[in-house]
Design a protein around this motif. Structure first.
Motif, mmCIF file in Angstrom:
data_model
loop_
_atom_site.group_PDB
_atom_site.id
_atom_site.type_symbol
_atom_site.label_atom_id
_atom_site.label_comp_id
_atom_site.label_asym_id
_atom_site.label_seq_id
_atom_site.Cartn_x
_atom_site.Cartn_y
_atom_site.Cartn_z
ATOM 1 N N LEU A 185 -44.190 53.027 17.807
ATOM 2 C CA LEU A 185 -43.761 53.724 16.593
ATOM 3 C C LEU A 185 -42.401 54.406 16.753
ATOM 4 C CD1 LEU A 185 -47.161 55.385 15.590
ATOM 5 C CD2 LEU A 185 -46.220 53.185 14.866
ATOM 6 N N GLU A 186 -41.622 53.968 17.718
ATOM 7 C CA GLU A 186 -40.329 54.628 17.959
ATOM 8 C C GLU A 186 -39.418 54.552 16.732
ATOM 9 O OE1 GLU A 186 -36.385 53.961 20.670
ATOM 10 O OE2 GLU A 186 -38.314 53.970 21.720
ATOM 11 N N GLN A 187 -39.336 53.386 16.098
ATOM 12 C CA GLN A 187 -38.459 53.256 14.938
ATOM 13 C C GLN A 187 -38.956 54.110 13.783
ATOM 14 O OE1 GLN A 187 -35.451 51.737 14.964
ATOM 15 N NE2 GLN A 187 -35.257 52.786 12.998
ATOM 16 N N THR A 188 -40.269 54.158 13.599
ATOM 17 C CA THR A 188 -40.834 55.024 12.552
ATOM 18 C C THR A 188 -40.469 56.472 12.817
ATOM 19 O OG1 THR A 188 -42.704 53.512 12.246
ATOM 20 C CG2 THR A 188 -42.960 55.744 11.388
ATOM 21 N N ALA A 189 -40.567 56.888 14.077
ATOM 22 C CA ALA A 189 -40.228 58.263 14.442
ATOM 23 C C ALA A 189 -38.746 58.545 14.171
ATOM 24 C CB ALA A 189 -40.560 58.520 15.908
ATOM 25 N N ARG A 190 -37.891 57.584 14.492
ATOM 26 C CA ARG A 190 -36.459 57.754 14.221
ATOM 27 C C ARG A 190 -36.220 57.972 12.723
ATOM 28 N NH1 ARG A 190 -32.818 56.123 18.248
ATOM 29 N NH2 ARG A 190 -33.804 55.112 20.055
ATOM 30 N N ASN A 191 -36.908 57.180 11.916
ATOM 31 C CA ASN A 191 -36.730 57.267 10.469
ATOM 32 C C ASN A 191 -37.225 58.596 9.905
ATOM 33 O OD1 ASN A 191 -35.716 54.663 10.540
ATOM 34 N ND2 ASN A 191 -37.649 53.710 9.939
ATOM 35 N N GLN A 192 -38.158 59.219 10.619
ATOM 36 C CA GLN A 192 -38.747 60.471 10.131
ATOM 37 C C GLN A 192 -37.909 61.694 10.478
ATOM 38 O OE1 GLN A 192 -40.940 58.965 7.809
ATOM 39 N NE2 GLN A 192 -41.717 61.027 8.092
ATOM 40 N N VAL A 193 -36.878 61.523 11.298
ATOM 41 C CA VAL A 193 -36.002 62.656 11.614
ATOM 42 C C VAL A 193 -35.123 62.942 10.401
ATOM 43 C CG1 VAL A 193 -34.127 63.486 13.086
ATOM 44 C CG2 VAL A 193 -36.031 62.202 14.081
ATOM 45 N N LYS A 194 -35.210 64.159 9.888
ATOM 46 C CA LYS A 194 -34.494 64.543 8.669
ATOM 47 C C LYS A 194 -33.598 65.753 8.938
ATOM 48 C CE LYS A 194 -37.234 61.614 6.493
ATOM 49 N NZ LYS A 194 -36.792 60.310 5.979
ATOM 50 N N LEU A 195 -32.487 65.797 8.227
ATOM 51 C CA LEU A 195 -31.599 66.948 8.289
ATOM 52 C C LEU A 195 -31.895 67.855 7.107
ATOM 53 C CD1 LEU A 195 -29.160 68.521 9.403
ATOM 54 C CD2 LEU A 195 -27.688 67.044 8.001
ATOM 55 N N LEU A 196 -32.242 69.106 7.391
ATOM 56 C CA LEU A 196 -32.565 70.066 6.341
ATOM 57 C C LEU A 196 -31.897 71.392 6.640
ATOM 58 C CD1 LEU A 196 -36.408 69.384 5.975
ATOM 59 C CD2 LEU A 196 -34.630 68.709 4.360
ATOM 60 N N GLU A 197 -31.710 72.175 5.580
ATOM 61 C CA GLU A 197 -31.163 73.521 5.725
ATOM 62 C C GLU A 197 -32.286 74.534 5.564
ATOM 63 O OE1 GLU A 197 -28.099 73.951 2.868
ATOM 64 O OE2 GLU A 197 -26.615 72.798 4.000
ATOM 65 N N PHE A 198 -32.476 75.340 6.589
ATOM 66 C CA PHE A 198 -33.534 76.354 6.579
ATOM 67 C C PHE A 198 -32.916 77.723 6.308
ATOM 68 C CE2 PHE A 198 -35.362 72.871 8.843
ATOM 69 C CZ PHE A 198 -36.727 72.947 8.635
ATOM 70 N N PRO A 199 -33.431 78.469 5.336
ATOM 71 C CA PRO A 199 -32.904 79.812 5.095
ATOM 72 C C PRO A 199 -33.408 80.785 6.153
ATOM 73 C CG PRO A 199 -34.710 79.356 3.589
ATOM 74 C CD PRO A 199 -34.470 78.092 4.361
ATOM 75 N N SER A 200 -32.506 81.564 6.723
ATOM 76 C CA SER A 200 -32.868 82.575 7.708
ATOM 77 C C SER A 200 -32.702 83.945 7.083
ATOM 78 C CB SER A 200 -31.988 82.464 8.957
ATOM 79 O OG SER A 200 -32.182 83.574 9.807
#
Length: 420
Positions: free
Chosen positions: A181-196
């Motif tokens: 599932l390495e490719q699936t895992a790669r696809n699941q990496v997302k860039l998001l902005e978290f409010p601190s």
């Protein structure tokens, strides 16, 4: 009091040991379960005999026993002693013998420990159990909370959600691996902005979005914290002209009075009824008319994602076509009256999102998605989970891809999401 209710009241008194209690109130309510069935509960409040007068209507006196009994199965859904004080005869356990507690739960629920439920977390006076199938966790999962006092007296017993029979599961041997599932895992990496809130700024971070991969590799099931039967729509809404005048909210009434006959005849909950094609067409029209009034300039900007029934209303979820990287996204929920099939009220999370407008803009992104994946590759976890598949109407074995760590996109630091 109806003879059938009286018999259940006497059953409860004897079973729990309420010799030092008097029945104060009794009523019936119903719930829809995940399998689209209806559960009817007899809810009782028992006051201790030494309570001769009580003037605070908003709060039960200490020692009150609040008990919910499933009318059909005669199994207790909740046993709560207010203030952690119990005068019940019996229901006392050896605090050093977890097996005694487990045996009692097995007897009261009809479930088998290790097969259908297991310990999730244990504290000094609290034990939290979760549903499982042959020791493998389940999503969505039933849960059991057991609490006792220092003397071993039961003070809280709560069964939440549904526990399912063996027939509801498609039994398999887990065969997935992270390598597969390495490719699936790669696809699941997302860039998001978290409010601190501490720094009052938005922080860009890469993280792995949880997902369930079917054990037979025929597809995936998205991770949803709130799972319920729904009708998928995925329709972008357009209109040519607005409707003058603001949308007028109607009061939402979710309370209902259940009769004894409804309970004992097991009348289906209104939320279990299908949303027919006519219901869908009328509801889409109702949502468009709502938008034409409340958001007249937003034609083509909203997608109607799905319909579901809740509290006797048809709920319509809408998401904007355009969205940014923020972890919290804009969402609309329109509540449609099932009698008139017109919009009655709505929930817009914009006011919540406005809290973050004063935050400093996100820092520059210097790390690529590929680099981020390599940094957390060894920290990614794959665990077997039985997940409910609404198409098959069964729990199917899946592998849950998850990661407790994220990568700061501005400097590449790996951090534990829980700490962040």
């Amino acid at each position: 009091m109806d003879a059938r209710v009286k018999e259940l009241v006497n059953f409860t008194k004897e079973k729990i040991g309420l010799e030092h209690y008097q029945l104060h109130t009794v009523n019936i309510y119903r719930e829809k379960n995940i399998l689209n069935g209806t559960d009817y509960m007899l809810s009782m409040e028992w006051y201790p005999n030494n309570i001769s007068e009580h003037t605070d209507e908003d709060c039960n006196p200490v020692g009150t026993a609040v008990i919910d009994l499933d009318i059909n199965s005669r199994r207790f859904r909740r046993i709560i002693f207010v203030g952690g004080t119990s005068l019940a005869v019996g229901l006392k356990f050896n605090t050093n013998d977890i097996n005694e507690i487990i045996h009692w739960i097995e007897k009261e629920t009809g479930l088998l420990y290790g097969k259908q439920f297991r310990i999730r977390k244990q504290e000094e006076l609290n034990i939290y159990f979760e549903e499982c199938f042959n020791g493998i966790p389940i999503s969505p999962s039933g849960s059991i909370h057991f609490e006792f006092d220092e003397n071993g007296r039961l003070t809280l017993f709560s069964v939440n959600g549904s526990f399912h029979s063996k027939e509801m599961f498609k039994e398999e041997l887990f065969s997935l691996s992270l390598k597969d599932l390495e490719q699936t895992a790669r696809n699941q990496v997302k860039l998001l902005e978290f409010p601190s809130s501490k720094k009052e700024k938005c922080i860009p971070m890469y993280g792995l979005e949880e997902i369930y991969v079917k054990n037979d590799k025929t597809g995936t099931i998205p991770f949803e914290p709130d799972v319920r039967p729904y009708i998928k729509i995925d329709k972008v809404l357009y209109w040519d002209a607005s409707i003058s005048g603001p949308f007028k909210r109607r009061e939402i009434n979710i309370s209902e009075t259940i009769t004894i006959e409804q309970a004992f005849s097991r009348e289906p909950h209104p939320d279990t009824f299908p949303i027919t094609k006519l219901d869908q067409d009328k509801s889409i029209e109702a949502v468009v008319n709502f938008l034409r009034k409340q958001y007249p300039d937003d034609s083509g900007k909203w997608k109607l994602t799905y319909f579901f029934r809740d509290n006797r209303y048809i709920n319509a979820e809408l998401k904007p076509l355009q969205h940014d990287l923020r972890v919290y996204q804009r969402k609309l929920m329109v509540l449609i009256d099932t009698n008139t099939l017109e919009a009655a009220n709505y929930i817009d999370n914009q006011s919540f999102l406005d809290m973050f407008d004063q935050y400093t803009a996100s820092e520059n992104i210097t790390i690529s998605k590929e680099t981020a994946f390599e940094k957390i590759r060894t920290k990614i976890e794959l665990k077997p989970v039985y997940v409910y598949d609404f198409e098959q109407k069964k729990y199917v074995l899946c592998g849950k891809l998850d990661c407790e760590y994220g990568v700061l996109a501005n400097n590449g630091d790996v951090i534990k999401l829980q700490d962040f």
